[in-house]
Write a protein that holds these residues in place. Sequence first.
Motif, mmCIF file in Angstrom:
data_model
loop_
_atom_site.group_PDB
_atom_site.id
_atom_site.type_symbol
_atom_site.label_atom_id
_atom_site.label_comp_id
_atom_site.label_asym_id
_atom_site.label_seq_id
_atom_site.Cartn_x
_atom_site.Cartn_y
_atom_site.Cartn_z
ATOM 1 N N SER A 51 104.807 76.763 -56.516
ATOM 2 C CA SER A 51 106.025 76.009 -56.804
ATOM 3 C C SER A 51 105.701 74.663 -57.436
ATOM 4 N N LEU A 52 106.633 74.194 -58.248
ATOM 5 C CA LEU A 52 106.614 72.838 -58.787
ATOM 6 C C LEU A 52 107.947 72.214 -58.412
ATOM 7 N N VAL A 53 107.898 71.085 -57.709
ATOM 8 C CA VAL A 53 109.109 70.393 -57.272
ATOM 9 C C VAL A 53 108.940 68.914 -57.604
ATOM 10 N N VAL A 54 109.955 68.326 -58.209
ATOM 11 C CA VAL A 54 109.945 66.895 -58.522
ATOM 12 C C VAL A 54 111.134 66.252 -57.822
ATOM 13 N N ILE A 55 110.832 65.199 -57.062
ATOM 14 C CA ILE A 55 111.872 64.471 -56.345
ATOM 15 C C ILE A 55 111.761 62.975 -56.645
#
Length: 97
Positions: A51-55
């Motif tokens: 997964s790639l998640v940007v917050i």
Amino acid sequence: MLFAMIAKDKPGTFDQRLAVRPVHLQHLESLGQQLRLAGALLSAEGTPEGSLVVIEADTLEAATAIFNADPFVFEGIFGSIEIKPWRLAYDHMSPKV
């Protein structure tokens, strides 16, 4: 500040990933505007393998706490996780005003 989580699945967790995915998506939805983007990293065959998640968060510690609350993390799906500060250079996905 933006932070990216790059996570790779443990081998053999594909079925578990599918089972946990609805709760994972609920978690992402609960982040509201703090979540900037998220999606699966795919194998050459097109199956999820991470997964790639940007917050957006104030600190690396705050971002890490948010990422660690993801069901994929505490259900043991990820074999490796890297969290890095991230700077957006181009955004061709957002609608133009």
